[in-house]
Design a protein around this motif. Structure first.
Motif, PDB file in Angstrom:
ATOM      1  N   ASP A 169     -57.853  16.786  58.569  1.00  0.00           N
ATOM      2  CA  ASP A 169     -57.794  16.537  56.824  1.00  0.00           C
ATOM      3  C   ASP A 169     -58.410  15.820  56.488  1.00  0.00           C
ATOM      4  OD1 ASP A 169     -55.652  18.334  58.394  1.00  0.00           O
ATOM      5  OD2 ASP A 169     -54.056  16.101  58.836  1.00  0.00           O
ATOM      6  N   GLY A 170     -60.076  15.743  56.385  1.00  0.00           N
ATOM      7  CA  GLY A 170     -61.048  15.051  55.217  1.00  0.00           C
ATOM      8  C   GLY A 170     -61.369  13.932  56.526  1.00  0.00           C
ATOM      9  N   ILE A 171     -60.841  13.131  57.532  1.00  0.00           N
ATOM     10  CA  ILE A 171     -60.913  12.395  58.050  1.00  0.00           C
ATOM     11  C   ILE A 171     -62.248  12.567  58.930  1.00  0.00           C
ATOM     12  CG2 ILE A 171     -59.816  10.137  60.035  1.00  0.00           C
ATOM     13  CD1 ILE A 171     -57.350  10.576  58.391  1.00  0.00           C
ATOM     14  N   ALA A 172     -62.869  12.010  59.585  1.00  0.00           N
ATOM     15  CA  ALA A 172     -64.213  12.606  60.502  1.00  0.00           C
ATOM     16  C   ALA A 172     -63.343  11.724  62.036  1.00  0.00           C
ATOM     17  CB  ALA A 172     -65.630  11.469  60.339  1.00  0.00           C
ATOM     18  N   VAL A 173     -63.935  12.667  62.930  1.00  0.00           N
ATOM     19  CA  VAL A 173     -63.565  12.038  64.217  1.00  0.00           C
ATOM     20  C   VAL A 173     -64.925  12.391  65.028  1.00  0.00           C
ATOM     21  CG1 VAL A 173     -62.570  12.723  66.593  1.00  0.00           C
ATOM     22  CG2 VAL A 173     -61.178  12.579  64.196  1.00  0.00           C
TER      23      VAL A 173
END
Lengths: 60, 541
Positions: B476-480
């Motif tokens: 959801d738009g959060i980089a991992v």
């Protein structure tokens, strides 16, 4: 293990005599200090926190 | 007018007239009040993530006086992630050995014996002004790399107005007042936090009735680099306890516990301080007094570290006794915990409620610190006749018997708390070592080249050990990020396997931007990772 509150000391009169004997000749302050050291030595030997907690409760 | 409350050790952010004076109030995403260690660490972390941040400080640099001197491994690891840790370690004094005395008898000595395979030492001693300077140096570097951080010196906050969707801030400067607006305000303005007072918030706890005299002396002495602590010191008029500890630049921290009923002005006279120091160091010792202070302390905290759009961090939120070095160290951990959460909220990638977890987690940390620090204080200053009897019994026994030494408490040195059972935690489905359980901060370990924590950086990271990681680059738009390690190849010392797998052949960890463990599994798929990232960013499963 549960805290043992049944008789567990051989020769109870002899132990009691030794306990009082250890205090003989001590001032009140020295006796208090001796008792504190004795409690710490015995507590360390027991080690188990549940038993120590039960002992603190039993002594109240 | 901006009052000068203290003298400056390093002038790091000289006053410049801002264009905001006389203009309409400008809205800032994040404003930090107070440029101490906590405020600067938060500013650096947020700015490096790309969130614009403005620091307001009522002075032009770092105040004089060594103050906090003992910085713990976790703090150095956080500062290393922020680009400031190496300068601190290079300047700081690394120490491992402590000796405890009672009167002129040595009770025992201990060696912190730091575990091998960590980049940072267990502790360094470093004067607080250096610590702050290195953070500001890193901010200057970050600014030159384009990070949106601004520091305004001699900008004193005089008023705060809380609205539903922003905070109005009144500021005074040498060129007159102005106003600005902040979407979010972080109060890092110290134990006497004016922000807290302006909002009428309580700061409850326990006052300890004791005075401690600090004398920092400069001398070239051949004492070893050890922490020496005396109960009932043998030197004349040295009080109930004393401490001798080395800092950089040939400075030695000496601390005397003077008791409650003292004449502060009299005790602070240089001739009276010198008499005490002479008695400790021996007549004829050649030294100069660098900094002296008398302090009392409290253990207390705010009930909640978040009040709408105002967040409290460091001493403004919680205060502990100095024994154990849990003040500045825990404040830097506050900044570490808050920065990534606020960054995600400002960018619209996480709900505002994520900030409630900041309060939840750091209240948990503060309570642990207050508990440890209160216990140390109660050992140092027994509050009743019988507690003194037991204290002295411990010291007597510790001289002869190893069993009593762990009971001697001259301060339990700061370690990071584990967020056991708190709301951001995901599943713990790996039978791995307890030290790396969900909620714990990650242990460092050597890699073939460098160290593990350097690899983790400051994003959400999947650490896959001896197994293929699921393919997740973004939730959801959060980089991992993903790090895949084969311990047969990438773990030269075996420390990664020992610290993260224990007896397990393989495992997958999800790690937060502040390097705490979100979740761990024997094996995990993309849905597991996504669910845990959502939980860790305050969005449920």
């Amino acid at each position: 293990m549960k805290l043992n509150l049944a008789p567990n000391i051989n020769d109870p009169d002899g132990f009691y005599d030794e306990l009082l004997g250890a205090h003989s000749g001590l001032s009140k302050d020295e006796s208090d200090a001796f008792n504190a050291r004795l409690i710490l030595v015995l507590a360390n030997h027991i080690g188990d926190r549940d038993i120590l907690r039960a002992a603190l409760e039993a002594a109240k | 007018m901006v009052d000068v409350r203290y003298d400056i050790a390093f002038k790091l952010y000289p006053y410049e007239k801002t264009a905001a004076i006389g203009a309409a109030p400008v809205r800032h995403p994040v404003v930090i009040i107070g440029g101490g260690p906590v405020g600067m660490a938060a500013a650096l972390d947020l700015g490096r993530k790309g969130t614009p941040v403005l620091v307001l400080d009522d002075h032009e640099g770092v105040g004089q006086g060594s103050r906090a001197i003992c910085f713990a491994k976790r703090t150095l690891e956080i500062c290393d992630r922020l680009g400031a840790g190496q300068a601190m370690v290079d300047k700081g004094v690394v120490w491992n050995v402590g000796k405890v005395f009672r009167g002129d008898q040595k009770v025992f000595e201990f060696n912190l014996q730091p575990e091998d395979g960590h980049k940072a030492p267990a502790f360094i001693n470093l004067q607080q002004p250096y610590f702050e300077k290195y953070l500001v140096d890193a901010i200057r570097k970050a600014q030159s790399d384009g990070c949106p951080i601004e520091i305004r010196g001699q900008n004193a906050v005089t008023g705060i107005t809380v609205h539903d969707d922003h905070v109005g801030v009144d500021i005074d400067t040498p060129d007159g007042p102005y106003q600005l607006e902040a979407d979010w305000l972080i109060a890092c303005d110290g134990a006497r936090s004016p922000t807290r007072d302006m909002l009428g918030l309580r700061f409850d706890g326990r006052v300890f009735e004791d005075n401690f005299l600090i004398a920092d002396v400069k001398m070239t002495a051949d004492f070893p680099t050890e922490r020496w602590f005396w109960f009932e010191p043998p030197f004349k008029d040295s009080g109930a306890s004393a401490l001798l500890h080395k800092q950089p630049d040939d400075i030695w921290r000496i601390d005397f516990q003077l008791g409650w009923d003292i004449d502060r002005a009299k005790e602070l006279k240089p001739e009276n301080i010198r008499a005490r120091v002479d008695a400790m160091l021996g007549e004829g010792a050649d030294y100069t007094l660098e900094w002296t202070s008398i302090y009392t302390f409290q253990c207390r905290r705010m009930e909640n570290f978040r009040h709408g759009r105002v967040l409290f961090a460091g001493d403004s939120a919680h205060q502990v006794s100095p024994f154990g070095a849990r003040g500045a160290n825990s404040g830097v951990q506050d900044a570490d915990n808050l920065a990534w959460k606020l960054d995600l909220v400002v960018k619209g990638r996480a709900p505002e409620s994520l900030l409630d977890s900041y309060s939840q987690e750091r209240v948990h940390g503060a309570d642990e610190n207050i508990l440890n620090s209160t216990r140390a204080t109660d050992f140092l200053t027994p509050k009743s006749a019988i507690s003194k009897v037991f204290r002295n019994a411990v010291l007597e026994l510790a001289q002869k018997h190893a069993f009593a030494r762990p009971l001697v408490n001259s301060g339990r040195l700061s370690v990071p708390c584990v967020y056991d059972g708190l709301s951001l935690n995901g599943p713990d489905d790996l039978n791995g070592p307890a030290r790396s359980r969900v909620g714990a901060s990650c242990a460092d370990a050597p890699m073939a080249d460098g160290f593990l924590l350097e690899q983790l950086g400051g994003d959400f990271t999947v650490l896959a050990l001896n197994t293929a990681p699921p393919d997740v680059a973004d939730v959801d738009g959060i980089a991992v990020r993903t790090i895949e390690l084969d311990t047969a190849r990438d773990d030269p010392s075996g420390a990664i396997a020992a610290r993260y797998l224990g007896e397990e052949p393989h495992g997958i960890y999800l790690i937060r931007p502040d390097q705490h463990v979100v979740a761990r599994w024997a094996s995990a798929d993309a849905a597991d990772i996504k669910g845990a990232v959502r939980t860790a960013t305050g969005r449920g499963q």
